[in-house]
Design a protein around this motif. Structure first.
Motif, PDB file in Angstrom:
ATOM      1  N   UNK A   1     -34.479  36.097 -19.681  1.00  0.00           N
ATOM      2  CA  UNK A   1     -33.642  35.381 -20.647  1.00  0.00           C
ATOM      3  C   UNK A   1     -34.193  33.977 -20.887  1.00  0.00           C
ATOM      4  N   UNK A   2     -34.639  33.331 -19.807  1.00  0.00           N
ATOM      5  CA  UNK A   2     -35.219  31.995 -19.885  1.00  0.00           C
ATOM      6  C   UNK A   2     -36.483  32.006 -20.745  1.00  0.00           C
ATOM      7  N   UNK A   3     -37.402  32.933 -20.425  1.00  0.00           N
ATOM      8  CA  UNK A   3     -38.661  33.020 -21.159  1.00  0.00           C
ATOM      9  C   UNK A   3     -38.429  33.333 -22.638  1.00  0.00           C
ATOM     10  N   UNK A   4     -37.494  34.225 -22.903  1.00  0.00           N
ATOM     11  CA  UNK A   4     -37.214  34.624 -24.291  1.00  0.00           C
ATOM     12  C   UNK A   4     -36.572  33.468 -25.053  1.00  0.00           C
ATOM     13  N   UNK A   5     -35.762  32.675 -24.373  1.00  0.00           N
ATOM     14  CA  UNK A   5     -35.189  31.484 -25.019  1.00  0.00           C
ATOM     15  C   UNK A   5     -36.284  30.469 -25.350  1.00  0.00           C
ATOM     16  N   UNK A   6     -37.232  30.271 -24.439  1.00  0.00           N
ATOM     17  CA  UNK A   6     -38.376  29.397 -24.745  1.00  0.00           C
ATOM     18  C   UNK A   6     -39.096  29.883 -26.003  1.00  0.00           C
ATOM     19  N   UNK A   7     -39.356  31.192 -26.071  1.00  0.00           N
ATOM     20  CA  UNK A   7     -40.052  31.755 -27.232  1.00  0.00           C
ATOM     21  C   UNK A   7     -39.202  31.622 -28.497  1.00  0.00           C
ATOM     22  N   UNK A   8     -37.890  31.809 -28.336  1.00  0.00           N
ATOM     23  CA  UNK A   8     -36.998  31.727 -29.485  1.00  0.00           C
ATOM     24  C   UNK A   8     -36.886  30.318 -30.057  1.00  0.00           C
ATOM     25  N   UNK A   9     -36.738  29.327 -29.173  1.00  0.00           N
ATOM     26  CA  UNK A   9     -36.671  27.924 -29.627  1.00  0.00           C
ATOM     27  C   UNK A   9     -37.986  27.529 -30.288  1.00  0.00           C
ATOM     28  N   UNK A  10     -39.094  27.993 -29.716  1.00  0.00           N
ATOM     29  CA  UNK A  10     -40.421  27.714 -30.280  1.00  0.00           C
ATOM     30  C   UNK A  10     -40.523  28.243 -31.708  1.00  0.00           C
ATOM     31  N   UNK A  11     -40.010  29.455 -31.928  1.00  0.00           N
ATOM     32  CA  UNK A  11     -40.072  30.045 -33.275  1.00  0.00           C
ATOM     33  C   UNK A  11     -39.049  29.417 -34.224  1.00  0.00           C
ATOM     34  N   UNK A  12     -37.830  29.236 -33.720  1.00  0.00           N
ATOM     35  CA  UNK A  12     -36.735  28.756 -34.573  1.00  0.00           C
ATOM     36  C   UNK A  12     -37.031  27.365 -35.144  1.00  0.00           C
ATOM     37  N   UNK A  13     -37.629  26.513 -34.321  1.00  0.00           N
ATOM     38  CA  UNK A  13     -37.905  25.139 -34.750  1.00  0.00           C
ATOM     39  C   UNK A  13     -39.380  24.919 -35.082  1.00  0.00           C
ATOM     40  N   UNK A  14     -40.148  26.025 -35.153  1.00  0.00           N
ATOM     41  CA  UNK A  14     -41.560  25.977 -35.560  1.00  0.00           C
ATOM     42  C   UNK A  14     -42.329  24.912 -34.779  1.00  0.00           C
ATOM     43  N   UNK A  15     -42.247  24.999 -33.445  1.00  0.00           N
ATOM     44  CA  UNK A  15     -42.894  24.005 -32.586  1.00  0.00           C
ATOM     45  C   UNK A  15     -44.390  24.257 -32.434  1.00  0.00           C
ATOM     46  N   UNK A  16     -44.828  25.487 -32.681  1.00  0.00           N
ATOM     47  CA  UNK A  16     -46.257  25.780 -32.666  1.00  0.00           C
ATOM     48  C   UNK A  16     -46.886  25.888 -31.292  1.00  0.00           C
ATOM     49  N   UNK A  17     -46.062  26.091 -30.268  1.00  0.00           N
ATOM     50  CA  UNK A  17     -46.612  26.217 -28.910  1.00  0.00           C
ATOM     51  C   UNK A  17     -47.213  27.600 -28.713  1.00  0.00           C
ATOM     52  N   UNK A  18     -48.361  27.642 -28.047  1.00  0.00           N
ATOM     53  CA  UNK A  18     -49.001  28.929 -27.738  1.00  0.00           C
ATOM     54  C   UNK A  18     -48.283  29.590 -26.567  1.00  0.00           C
ATOM     55  N   UNK A  19     -48.589  30.870 -26.356  1.00  0.00           N
ATOM     56  CA  UNK A  19     -48.019  31.584 -25.214  1.00  0.00           C
ATOM     57  C   UNK A  19     -48.379  30.879 -23.910  1.00  0.00           C
TER      58      UNK A  19
END
Length: 288
Positions: free
Chosen positions: A106-124
């Motif tokens: 859940x933690x990892x998926x939230x990191x990925x979700x926030x990254x996508x939702x706010x277009x932060x551009x962080x790599x995996x």
């Protein structure tokens, strides 16, 4: 984008060895992690309150600041000075306190979700570097698929997908404290250990039966002694045609690998009739 819906997949340990206790109190591990198609639904929606709100479909989990999904969102939103807030809703399917890294996923998926939702551009890789600060299993849950995990679980080597098979996930109606298991395991006294290198080779070779013969979890030495129902579930799986069956993580969830769907379905039926499980899934490996 105002809303994103994602799946947070659970994991099993095809092999788990505890090598030594480190000076920092953690343990060095040698594992093969495998995602399975049992997942929590996570919906993240922007709000204008500037607050992070977490809700789940179970009273067992905290909705507060100690929820790993909250911590993941706060980490990125603080770092990138995001003024909006978010509502995070988690629909749980992964067994809680079951040895399947549900909270870490859940933690990892939230990191990925926030990254996508706010277009932060962080790599995996950048998400994995941040994730390890929140939990040892979080980097793997960002990576996904099949991987050797060493160190405290954060040193990852991806592997190809194993040969396809049917997987039964069975959680008995008990919960296990990971801290208790680590507190009682004695790495220097372990006599049987999984051969992680041989297991990795069997995965690369696509040899399901060889891989299944090698699966092993040293944490069973502690957990099964406290919860004999784990052995009962394993025996039902083996009696019903599982290639092999072991506990995942620190337990108490048990999984069995089957190369015959009808045998797997019969095993599910038998487990239901015996009333040994609180949660029961017939699923498969998940490799994207």
């Amino acid at each position: 984008m105002e809303k994103i819906e994602l799946k947070a997949y659970g994991k099993i340990n095809l092999g788990l060895d505890v090598i030594r206790k480190r000076p920092d109190g953690y343990h060095d591990l040698d594992m093969i992690m495998q995602m399975v198609d049992v997942y929590d639904d996570i919906v993240i929606t922007k709000n204008k309150t500037g607050k992070i709100e977490v809700k789940t479909d179970t009273a067992v989990l905290s909705n507060g600041k100690d929820n790993l999904a909250y911590m993941a969102a706060k980490m990125l939103m603080d770092e990138f000075k995001i003024k909006d807030g978010v509502n995070i809703y988690i629909n749980k399917r992964i067994p809680i306190a079951g040895g399947m890294a549900g909270g870490s996923s859940d933690c990892a998926t939230t990191l990925m979700g926030i990254n996508q939702l706010f277009e932060l551009g962080l790599s995996k890789e950048e998400l994995m570097e941040r994730g390890v600060k929140l939990g040892a299993d979080v980097p793997y849950c960002v990576l996904g698929g099949t991987a050797i995990a060493r160190g405290i679980g954060e040193v990852l080597t991806p592997l190809p997908a194993p040969a396809d098979c049917h997987v039964i996930i069975a959680k008995p109606p008990v919960s296990v404290s990971t801290a208790y298991v680590y507190g009682h395991i004695k790495p220097l006294e372990i006599t049987k250990r999984p051969d992680i290198e041989a297991m990795a080779q069997s995965i690369k070779d696509g040899d399901l039966k060889k891989m299944a013969s090698l699966i092993y979890n040293v944490m069973e030495d502690v957990t099964v002694g406290e919860y004999p129902i784990i052995s009962e579930i394993k025996q039902v799986m083996l009696d019903n045609g599982a290639l092999n069956s072991i506990m995942s993580g620190s337990g108490p969830t048990v999984f069995g690998l089957f190369d015959d769907k009808e045998k797997a379905q019969q095993c599910v039926k038998t487990l239901e009739e015996k009333g040994l499980t609180q949660q029961l899934y017939l699923t498969k490996f998940h490799n994207e």
